[in-house]
Design a protein around this motif. Structure first.
Motif, PDB file in Angstrom:
ATOM      1  N   GLY A 151       0.810  -1.223   0.000  1.00  0.00           N
ATOM      2  CA  GLY A 151       0.000   0.000   0.000  1.00  0.00           C
ATOM      3  C   GLY A 151       0.837   1.264   0.000  1.00  0.00           C
ATOM      4  O   GLY A 151       0.428   2.314   0.507  1.00  0.00           O
ATOM      5  N   LEU A 152       2.051   1.172  -0.588  1.00  0.00           N
ATOM      6  CA  LEU A 152       2.960   2.332  -0.640  1.00  0.00           C
ATOM      7  C   LEU A 152       2.992   2.921  -2.043  1.00  0.00           C
ATOM      8  O   LEU A 152       2.903   2.174  -3.035  1.00  0.00           O
ATOM      9  N   LYS A 153       3.153   4.217  -2.132  1.00  0.00           N
ATOM     10  CA  LYS A 153       3.284   4.867  -3.448  1.00  0.00           C
ATOM     11  C   LYS A 153       4.589   5.657  -3.475  1.00  0.00           C
ATOM     12  O   LYS A 153       4.806   6.529  -2.646  1.00  0.00           O
ATOM     13  N   MET A 154       5.451   5.319  -4.425  1.00  0.00           N
ATOM     14  CA  MET A 154       6.741   6.003  -4.541  1.00  0.00           C
ATOM     15  C   MET A 154       6.537   7.405  -5.126  1.00  0.00           C
ATOM     16  O   MET A 154       6.003   7.540  -6.222  1.00  0.00           O
ATOM     17  N   PRO A 155       6.945   8.456  -4.401  1.00  0.00           N
ATOM     18  CA  PRO A 155       6.865   9.802  -4.988  1.00  0.00           C
ATOM     19  C   PRO A 155       7.873   9.940  -6.138  1.00  0.00           C
ATOM     20  O   PRO A 155       8.876   9.222  -6.184  1.00  0.00           O
ATOM     21  N   GLU A 156       7.621  10.853  -7.041  1.00  0.00           N
ATOM     22  CA  GLU A 156       8.563  11.097  -8.141  1.00  0.00           C
ATOM     23  C   GLU A 156       9.890  11.643  -7.591  1.00  0.00           C
ATOM     24  O   GLU A 156      10.961  11.359  -8.113  1.00  0.00           O
ATOM     25  N   GLU A 161      13.522  10.232   4.249  1.00  0.00           N
ATOM     26  CA  GLU A 161      12.582   9.786   5.281  1.00  0.00           C
ATOM     27  C   GLU A 161      11.614   8.751   4.716  1.00  0.00           C
ATOM     28  O   GLU A 161      11.373   7.699   5.314  1.00  0.00           O
ATOM     29  N   PHE A 162      11.083   9.032   3.509  1.00  0.00           N
ATOM     30  CA  PHE A 162      10.163   8.081   2.867  1.00  0.00           C
ATOM     31  C   PHE A 162      10.883   6.780   2.538  1.00  0.00           C
ATOM     32  O   PHE A 162      10.369   5.681   2.801  1.00  0.00           O
ATOM     33  N   ALA A 167      11.694   1.095   3.217  1.00  0.00           N
ATOM     34  CA  ALA A 167      12.646  -0.022   3.254  1.00  0.00           C
ATOM     35  C   ALA A 167      12.364  -0.953   4.434  1.00  0.00           C
ATOM     36  O   ALA A 167      12.388  -2.180   4.300  1.00  0.00           O
ATOM     37  N   LYS A 168      12.067  -0.353   5.583  1.00  0.00           N
ATOM     38  CA  LYS A 168      11.763  -1.161   6.771  1.00  0.00           C
ATOM     39  C   LYS A 168      10.477  -1.957   6.578  1.00  0.00           C
ATOM     40  O   LYS A 168      10.386  -3.134   6.930  1.00  0.00           O
TER      41      LYS A 168
END
Length: 437
Positions: A151-156, A161-162, A167-168
């Motif tokens: 449920g994660l979305k990678m920002p451009e 911090e993200f 990663a964890k």
């Protein structure tokens, strides 16, 4: 000159001396990266057009290559006719008179087509001293399927911090999946390329304006502590032995949720022949901390001729072939447009055939454009270079510091002890070289 003896027999036997073409053997030193391995496989295409030239390859791991070619050129050993060297070496060696300027690459070579940042990096006083084989910056490569599942979305434009948080969350050691893979192998162009770029984004720098080393600053302490803790929690085992090639193998085997490394890796991680996760890879800019610098570097692997070579004409022919637009088309015809050497020519990023099959193309170009070797850090510095300082002493200094930081990652020393040792060894070398008193 060699001669072929043929006999024409009639009343008597006449021996005819037929001259054969004189052969030139070029010895080429290169790095064991995928694009160079591909170039070696295509060498017969060059020798077909140049039957008087044979090519002998010496292929070495990155750290070993640097050591061998530096020793050879500095001692005028003459072992090699063509060297694979980086943007770090080109201006330094050109100024020492160790490289031959490339003035005869041919009328159709189109020097003006080279990307300005890359061309500037391999030129001195307007003369080209090496031809870029591929250029790169660095970026985040990540598993879209694992991000979706979590449920994660990678920002451009992700922040550190993200990336650390993701990663964890994405680490599943029981399944052999690690949240992040990063370089740990000691070397100024291995772990220190990554860590210097990361440090830039945290506001750290190698030297202040007076050439005083800066490893005793809070910014370096934050950088190295963050890196070591992140790798302990979310990295693969044995990370202190992993460089570019080892992490590429891990990512392609499906072991890494994220990998921050050279943009040149993009064609390998998206190639079904190489990668188990080829259809599940996304890309983003290298991370930042909001200070105005991303953790991305600028580099090119280039082909150059050492001043000691007696085979300059043949060497220049080979370099012109291997770094030309026609070579790019040759690779495309054999392996597809997605696998051509990236990051050197403007025309490639205007080529619809390439853009259609290379989802990473625009981000690669944006990353190269974002790297500024003249202003690499948040605070002012006296050196040029994003992930290195372009001074002759840096190779030795960077290697020593890389060993300390790799030891901190391995757990054989502490972060504080590694930073203290780095400060001490760098101060000693800078005093010896006369930069500081």
């Amino acid at each position: 000159m060699k001669h072929v003896l043929g006999a024409v027999c009639g009343a008597s036997c006449l021996l005819l001396a037929i001259p054969a073409m004189a052969e030139t053997t070029l010895t080429i030193a290169t790095v064991n990266n995928g694009d160079m391995i591909r170039m070696q496989g295509l060498t017969s295409e060059f020798t077909k057009k140049n039957p008087d030239i044979t090519v002998k390859w010496v292929t070495l791991e990155e750290n070993v290559l640097r050591q061998r070619v530096t020793t050879d050129i500095a001692t005028k050993g003459g072992q090699f006719d063509v060297l694979t060297i980086g943007t770090y070496e080109v201006p330094i060696w050109a100024k020492k008179g160790w490289l031959v300027p490339l003035a005869n690459l041919g009328a159709d070579y189109d020097v003006a087509d080279l990307l300005p940042k890359i061309k500037d990096a391999v030129s001195v006083d307007g003369k080209l001293y090496a031809a870029p084989f591929y250029g790169e910056s660095s970026m985040v490569m990540y598993r879209t399927d694992l991000f979706d599942k979590a449920g994660l979305k990678m920002p451009e434009k992700p922040t550190w911090e993200f990336v650390i948080d993701a990663a964890k969350k994405l680490t599943d050691k029981s399944a052999g999946v690690y949240g992040i893979c990063l370089r740990g192998k000691a070397g100024w162009g291995e772990n220190m390329a990554f860590l210097s770029a990361m440090a830039n984004s945290y506001g750290a720098r190698w030297f202040d304006e007076k050439w005083e080393p800066q490893f005793n600053t809070p910014e370096w302490k934050t950088t190295l502590t963050t890196y070591v803790n992140l790798m302990k929690e979310a990295g693969p085992p044995g990370a202190s032995s992993n460089g570019f090639n080892e992490n590429l193998a891990l990512f392609n085997a499906g072991k890494c949720a994220m990998w921050i490394d050279a943009t040149v890796a993009a064609s390998f991680v998206t190639n079904p022949k190489d990668s188990k996760v080829a259809d599940k890879v996304g890309f983003a800019l290298a991370p930042n901390t909001g200070l105005g610098k991303n953790a991305n570097w600028l580099w090119a692997w280039n082909l150059a001729i050492p001043a000691g070579s007696k085979k300059t004409e043949a060497a220049e022919k080979f370099i012109a072939w291997a770094t030309s637009k026609d070579y790019t088309k040759l690779v495309a015809s054999k392996d597809g447009w997605a696998n051509v050497p990236p990051g050197t020519r403007t025309s490639l990023y205007q080529n619809e055939d390439y853009l259609k099959v290379a989802p990473f193309a625009k981000l690669t170009l944006a990353s190269i454009d974002a790297a500024d070797p003249n202003k690499p850090t948040v605070k002012p510095v006296p050196y040029v270079g994003v992930q290195y300082a372009a001074i002759p002493e840096f190779q030795g200094i960077g290697t020593q510091v890389g060993q300390q930081f790799s030891a901190a990652l391995a757990g054989s020393t502490t972060v504080d002890a590694a930073l203290t040792a780095a400060q001490s060894s760098t101060e000693r070398e800078m005093k010896r070289a006369g930069y500081i008193k």
